[in-house]
Design a protein around this motif. Structure first.
Motif, PDB file in Angstrom:
ATOM      1  N   UNK A  59      36.532  46.261  42.315  1.00 45.53           N
ATOM      2  CA  UNK A  59      36.098  46.203  41.043  1.00 45.53           C
ATOM      3  C   UNK A  59      37.070  45.037  40.670  1.00 45.53           C
ATOM      4  N   UNK A  60      36.598  44.171  39.731  1.00 45.32           N
ATOM      5  CA  UNK A  60      37.185  43.046  39.251  1.00 45.32           C
ATOM      6  C   UNK A  60      38.366  43.653  38.246  1.00 45.32           C
ATOM      7  N   UNK A  61      39.673  43.095  38.469  1.00 41.44           N
ATOM      8  CA  UNK A  61      40.725  43.841  37.556  1.00 41.44           C
ATOM      9  C   UNK A  61      40.961  42.789  36.572  1.00 41.44           C
ATOM     10  N   UNK A  62      40.949  43.348  35.344  1.00 33.61           N
ATOM     11  CA  UNK A  62      41.106  42.699  34.141  1.00 33.61           C
ATOM     12  C   UNK A  62      42.192  43.344  33.192  1.00 33.61           C
ATOM     13  N   UNK A  63      42.938  44.302  33.799  1.00 35.56           N
ATOM     14  CA  UNK A  63      44.012  44.859  33.145  1.00 35.56           C
ATOM     15  C   UNK A  63      45.250  44.996  33.521  1.00 35.56           C
ATOM     16  N   UNK A  64      45.695  43.943  34.362  1.00 34.89           N
ATOM     17  CA  UNK A  64      47.004  43.945  35.199  1.00 34.89           C
ATOM     18  C   UNK A  64      47.606  42.763  34.193  1.00 34.89           C
ATOM     19  N   UNK A 111      36.341  31.333  39.085  1.00 35.00           N
ATOM     20  CA  UNK A 111      35.193  31.146  38.256  1.00 35.00           C
ATOM     21  C   UNK A 111      34.053  32.279  38.493  1.00 35.00           C
ATOM     22  N   UNK A 112      33.706  32.139  39.951  1.00 37.52           N
ATOM     23  CA  UNK A 112      32.751  33.151  40.026  1.00 37.52           C
ATOM     24  C   UNK A 112      32.904  34.721  39.590  1.00 37.52           C
ATOM     25  N   UNK A 113      34.284  34.974  39.996  1.00 35.27           N
ATOM     26  CA  UNK A 113      34.729  36.355  39.159  1.00 35.27           C
ATOM     27  C   UNK A 113      34.681  36.564  37.891  1.00 35.27           C
ATOM     28  N   UNK A 114      35.068  35.633  37.147  1.00 36.04           N
ATOM     29  CA  UNK A 114      35.001  35.655  35.880  1.00 36.04           C
ATOM     30  C   UNK A 114      33.567  35.521  35.322  1.00 36.04           C
ATOM     31  N   UNK A 115      32.837  34.681  36.058  1.00 39.52           N
ATOM     32  CA  UNK A 115      31.427  34.944  35.583  1.00 39.52           C
ATOM     33  C   UNK A 115      30.703  36.202  35.851  1.00 39.52           C
TER      34      UNK A 115
END
Length: 391
Positions: A41-46, A371-375
């Motif tokens: 999973x893409x981590x956006x809570x760290x 950028x690919x992950x953010x997209x």
């Protein structure tokens, strides 16, 4: 075991209200992508803003220190637990923060408690922003000083509190440098000007500004070029610095006093060698690799702009902390769950962490996100947001 029925009832109500959350173990290191329940999973809570938790130099420093000095220190620092590396780290931190001295504690939470519970008495008053971190609030609860709360970043409210506090021995104004849930930056130039006008002391908690704002990540005080005008800076070594602990950057007098009076310092075993060495190496990395901070801000600007284009409410954030505000608590958790279904780990935040009616999914991008992950993450936000009729 009987005796906790009242707690069981409260927990059941949380489940009924869909706000009960279980801890979610990670199965990998703290990177831009993590493994949870065998899913990538893409981590956006760290809070790992600069990717330093896995930096090779920090890992090597930790291993070497453990091999040389052992797994722990065996005592509190006032008895036998101060190593030369502890003193060297504090000297390096003080130089980095442009202060006379610094003191390292077990966490940023205990650093705030140490300062506030130690240096204030019933002759003093502490004046605090209403949205300051819980560690500041708890630290204030531990002091016998009078306390006044001013409206969030409202300078008229702050001045009113200062005007009403001139009969106290000392007035201490306390603020977060970056507010952890909204991501906005405190107006430090205005706060400093008012404090100087009323001869008040200033304390800034730079937990979310350390490594993020200022030259080479020196923090919000340096960001506003206010070095030598803020009396005490508290920060963490657990977020952008990538390791563990808290620090107090301050005059030598304050450091000496805290060593004798601060209970979190006096009654806690010192940092193990691995942690101390890794923290020290992290400061060197901040000086050697400023491009990490530049990349963090590039990713931040891109992610915020695209969320706004999609129609999400990101509040008043000015930093890599970007809330996606839903208002409704159940909706925030539903959004978090939908995002997880689509491969994005972004936790819902609700009362009491934020006020009722201001629930959100709180995101933090890092310098390690591409950028690919953010997209990919943005596509998940768009899909989930439309399904939940948030956009």
């Amino acid at each position: 075991m009987q005796g906790f029925e009242h707690l069981e009832e409260e927990l059941q109500q949380m489940k009924t209200d869909s706000v009960f959350r279980s801890l979610i173990p990670l199965e990998t290191d703290q990177g831009a992508k993590v493994m949870i329940n065998s899913r990538e999973m893409i981590q956006l809570s760290s809070n790992n803003y600069l990717g330093l938790t896995t930096h090779p130099r920090l890992k090597l420093a930790a291993v070497r220190a453990t091999d040389k000095y052992g797994a722990g220190t065996g005592s509190v620092r006032t008895i036998a637990g101060t190593f030369t590396m502890h003193e060297e780290l504090e000297q390096k931190l003080a130089a980095f923060k442009h202060t006379e001295a610094s003191l390292v504690l077990q966490s940023g939470f205990t650093a705030n408690q140490a300062v506030l519970s130690s240096i204030l008495s019933k002759e003093d008053v502490v004046i605090s922003d209403e949205l300051n971190h819980a560690s500041i609030i708890d630290g204030i609860r531990l002091t016998k000083a009078a306390r006044k709360i001013y409206s969030h970043v409202d300078m008229a409210s702050l001045e009113s509190a200062l005007e009403a506090s001139q009969d106290y021995r000392k007035r201490l104004v306390v603020t977060d440098g970056v507010f952890s849930m909204d991501g906005n930056i405190a107006p430090l130039p205005e706060i400093v000007a008012l404090a100087e006008k009323y001869d008040a002391l200033i304390m800034v908690d730079d937990a979310h500004a350390s490594g993020v704002l200022g030259r080479n990540g020196r923090g919000s005080v340096d960001h506003f070029n206010l070095n030598d005008r803020v009396h005490i800076q508290v920060g963490t070594l657990s977020k952008a610095v990538g390791v563990l602990g808290g620090y107090i950057a301050c005059p030598q007098t304050v450091r000496d006093y805290l060593i004798h009076k601060a209970r979190p310092f006096l009654f806690s075993t010192s940092h193990p060698p691995a942690v101390t060495a890794a923290c020290s190496e992290a400061i060197d990395v901040l000086l050697d690799e400023p491009e990490r901070i530049s990349r963090l801000w590039e990713n931040t600007a891109y992610f915020k702009e695209e969320l706004l284009k999609l129609g999400f409410d990101t509040g008043k954030s000015e930093t890599p902390i970007t809330p996606v505000v839903t208002g409704d608590e159940k909706k925030a958790h539903e959004l978090s769950d939908k995002l997880a279904d689509y491969g994005v780990f972004a936790q819902g935040i609700a009362f009491p962490t934020v006020p009722k009616g201001q629930a959100r999914v709180r995101t933090i991008v890092t310098s390690d996100h591409t950028k690919p992950l953010l997209d990919e993450a943005l596509a998940a936000f768009e899909k989930a947001g439309k399904e939940l009729e948030l956009i």
